[in-house]
Design an enzyme around this catalytic site. Sequence first.
Site, PDB file in Angstrom:
ATOM      1  N   GLU A 191      -3.721   3.509   6.899  1.00  5.72           N
ATOM      2  CA  GLU A 191      -3.388   3.555   5.367  1.00  5.72           C
ATOM      3  C   GLU A 191      -4.176   4.873   4.855  1.00  5.72           C
ATOM      4  OE1 GLU A 191      -5.167  -0.285   3.352  1.00  5.72           O
ATOM      5  OE2 GLU A 191      -5.790   1.313   1.816  1.00  5.72           O
ATOM      6  N   ARG A 217       0.891  -1.367   0.011  1.00  5.76           N
ATOM      7  CA  ARG A 217       0.200  -0.078   0.022  1.00  5.76           C
ATOM      8  C   ARG A 217       0.971   1.289  -0.055  1.00  5.76           C
ATOM      9  NH1 ARG A 217      -3.121  -3.451  -0.861  1.00  5.76           N
ATOM     10  NH2 ARG A 217      -5.022  -3.831  -0.217  1.00  5.76           N
ATOM     11  N   CYS A 255     -10.313   0.921   3.634  1.00  5.64           N
ATOM     12  CA  CYS A 255      -9.591   0.383   4.646  1.00  5.64           C
ATOM     13  C   CYS A 255      -8.873   1.530   5.440  1.00  5.64           C
ATOM     14  CB  CYS A 255      -8.860  -0.657   4.518  1.00  5.64           C
ATOM     15  SG  CYS A 255      -9.724  -2.135   4.053  1.00  5.64           S
TER      16      CYS A 255
HETATM   17  N1  EPU Z   1     -12.591 -10.078   9.027  1.00  7.52           N
HETATM   18  C1  EPU Z   1     -13.379 -10.196   9.982  1.00  7.52           C
HETATM   19  N2  EPU Z   1     -13.943  -9.135  10.364  1.00  7.52           N
HETATM   20  C2  EPU Z   1     -14.271  -7.942   9.699  1.00  7.52           C
HETATM   21  C3  EPU Z   1     -13.422  -7.827   8.436  1.00  7.52           C
HETATM   22  C4  EPU Z   1     -12.568  -9.119   7.959  1.00  7.52           C
HETATM   23  O1  EPU Z   1     -13.384 -11.039  10.785  1.00  7.52           O
HETATM   24  O2  EPU Z   1     -14.748  -6.858  10.094  1.00  7.52           O
HETATM   25  C5  EPU Z   1     -11.993 -11.211   8.544  1.00  7.52           C
HETATM   26  C6  EPU Z   1     -12.837 -11.731   7.014  1.00  7.52           C
HETATM   27  O3  EPU Z   1     -13.714 -12.567   7.426  1.00  7.52           O
HETATM   28  C7  EPU Z   1     -11.383 -12.699   6.760  1.00  7.52           C
HETATM   29  C8  EPU Z   1     -10.125 -11.557   6.938  1.00  7.52           C
HETATM   30  O4  EPU Z   1     -10.903 -11.059   8.115  1.00  7.52           O
HETATM   31  O5  EPU Z   1     -11.392 -13.711   7.189  1.00  7.52           O
HETATM   32  C9  EPU Z   1      -9.675 -10.895   6.017  1.00  7.52           C
HETATM   33  O6  EPU Z   1     -10.856 -10.007   5.505  1.00  7.52           O
HETATM   34  P1  EPU Z   1     -10.962  -9.485   4.217  1.00  7.52           P
HETATM   35  O7  EPU Z   1     -10.896 -10.543   3.044  1.00  7.52           O
HETATM   36  O8  EPU Z   1     -12.043  -8.479   3.958  1.00  7.52           O
HETATM   37  O9  EPU Z   1      -9.525  -8.568   3.759  1.00  7.52           O
HETATM   38  P2  EPU Z   1      -8.773  -7.708   4.533  1.00  7.52           P
HETATM   39  O10 EPU Z   1      -7.367  -8.001   4.658  1.00  7.52           O
HETATM   40  O11 EPU Z   1      -9.594  -7.046   5.617  1.00  7.52           O
HETATM   41  C10 EPU Z   1      -7.938  -6.627   2.161  1.00  7.52           C
HETATM   42  C11 EPU Z   1      -7.527  -4.999   1.706  1.00  7.52           C
HETATM   43  C12 EPU Z   1      -9.002  -4.460   1.077  1.00  7.52           C
HETATM   44  C13 EPU Z   1      -9.436  -5.315   0.049  1.00  7.52           C
HETATM   45  C14 EPU Z   1      -9.681  -6.769   0.521  1.00  7.52           C
HETATM   46  C15 EPU Z   1     -10.095  -7.702  -0.437  1.00  7.52           C
HETATM   47  C16 EPU Z   1      -6.230  -3.976   3.219  1.00  7.52           C
HETATM   48  C17 EPU Z   1      -5.799  -3.226   4.297  1.00  7.52           C
HETATM   49  N3  EPU Z   1      -7.317  -4.395   2.994  1.00  7.52           N
HETATM   50  O12 EPU Z   1      -8.840  -6.384   3.193  1.00  7.52           O
HETATM   51  O13 EPU Z   1      -8.518  -3.033   0.569  1.00  7.52           O
HETATM   52  O14 EPU Z   1     -10.421  -4.692  -0.606  1.00  7.52           O
HETATM   53  O15 EPU Z   1      -8.527  -7.249   1.178  1.00  7.52           O
HETATM   54  O16 EPU Z   1      -8.902  -8.332  -1.261  1.00  7.52           O
HETATM   55  O17 EPU Z   1      -5.123  -4.328   2.674  1.00  7.52           O
HETATM   56  C18 EPU Z   1      -7.981  -0.933   0.972  1.00  7.52           C
HETATM   57  O18 EPU Z   1      -6.883  -1.073   0.824  1.00  7.52           O
HETATM   58  O19 EPU Z   1      -8.710   0.445   1.045  1.00  7.52           O
HETATM   59  C19 EPU Z   1      -8.907  -2.101   0.976  1.00  7.52           C
HETATM   60  C20 EPU Z   1     -10.374  -2.082   1.245  1.00  7.52           C
END
Ligand code: EPU
Length: 316
Positions: free
Chosen positions: A306, A183, A236
């Site tokens: 971020e 990022r 995020c």
């Molecule tokens: N999860 C929870 N509770 C929540 C959110 C997530 O338990 O409130 C769990 C999900 O169930 C999953 C794990 O955490 O098991 C990962 O969640 P998710 O797949 O949503 O991915 P993330 O790591 O939270 C990242 C990126 C997002 C991107 C998504 C999808 C970062 C900080 N975030 O989120 O990017 O859309 O993967 O690939 O890297 C952004 O950069 O602004 C952003 C939204």
Amino acid sequence: MSLSASLKAVLAEVVGERPILWEAPLASWTTYRIGGPADALVTLHDGAEVRQLLALCRREGIRWKVLGRGSNILASDDGFRGLIIVLEGKFKYIVRQQEAVENRPVVQVGAAVSLPRLADWCCTEGCGGLEFTAGIPGTVAGAVIMNAGAWGAEMSRIVGEVELLGPDGSVALKAAQLRFGYRCCLSLREEFGDLVIGKVQIILEKDQPEGIRKRMRELQQKRRISQPVGLASGGCVFKNPAGVSAGRLIDEAGLKGMRIGDAQISETHANFFVNRGRASAADMLALIRLVRDRVQETSGNILEMEIEFLPAEPSR
Ligand code: EPU
């Protein structure tokens, strides 16, 4: 210090007929819909205008900032002392380059093209590789600076070269010189931070439009289920600490739905904070501090922001 009357006059000379918005409310230019008035906001239409304006800003010591879609910015309630630059016109083109690179299609994209428009164009042209951006609201330049990513892919995978504009001319940086990280794009934040992205070259893969469209729809659907799509937010808020999701940590700390004023931790995805109506930057920052403290207490992880906080005055 606000722009003095004499500077306003010089500025008006540089942008000619182009309207300057004085006291431009940043809430109208950011996806959080938060932020007080910027001293001035100008829309620039080509490289020559950017060079001229940056030269003026350097000469007169005017602080400036380029805004794309404002989709990753939390702007101060006190606005911005200086000049906000928005790119338009010739910064909105998409052209397929004649020569391919290793048989892969190459596309030149103006900095201000929105990611959804670019993804749609690439799909129609049978250029795959951008599907992961489906549903990310920013501009292509913002996505490069952020090294935006989702579903295991990120911009660094497809960026070939970036052209930067400065008061003295332009410079092209190859992918290897950009120093992409998780990022972030260190070169664009640090040594080249005083230049403006003019265009981006991206290198894609030949593919079938139907297949690309199908993958984009699937990813958009996944996003609609797992993220608060359509609400005012900046994506995020925190980066994921190594090997763990910040959203999960915030969720496990029991903070989903917590609210300070109209700033709320999303019920759908805990790493998204949403503006439920009239949230201020102060509300959002208070929520950010609270989450940071609670997650550190409950899990030991220190969350790093971020999103970018844009202060009213330059930080010292
Ligand atoms: N999860 C929870 N509770 C929540 C959110 C997530 O338990 O409130 C769990 C999900 O169930 C999953 C794990 O955490 O098991 C990962 O969640 P998710 O797949 O949503 O991915 P993330 O790591 O939270 C990242 C990126 C997002 C991107 C998504 C999808 C970062 C900080 N975030 O989120 O990017 O859309 O993967 O690939 O890297 C952004 O950069 O602004 C952003 C939204």
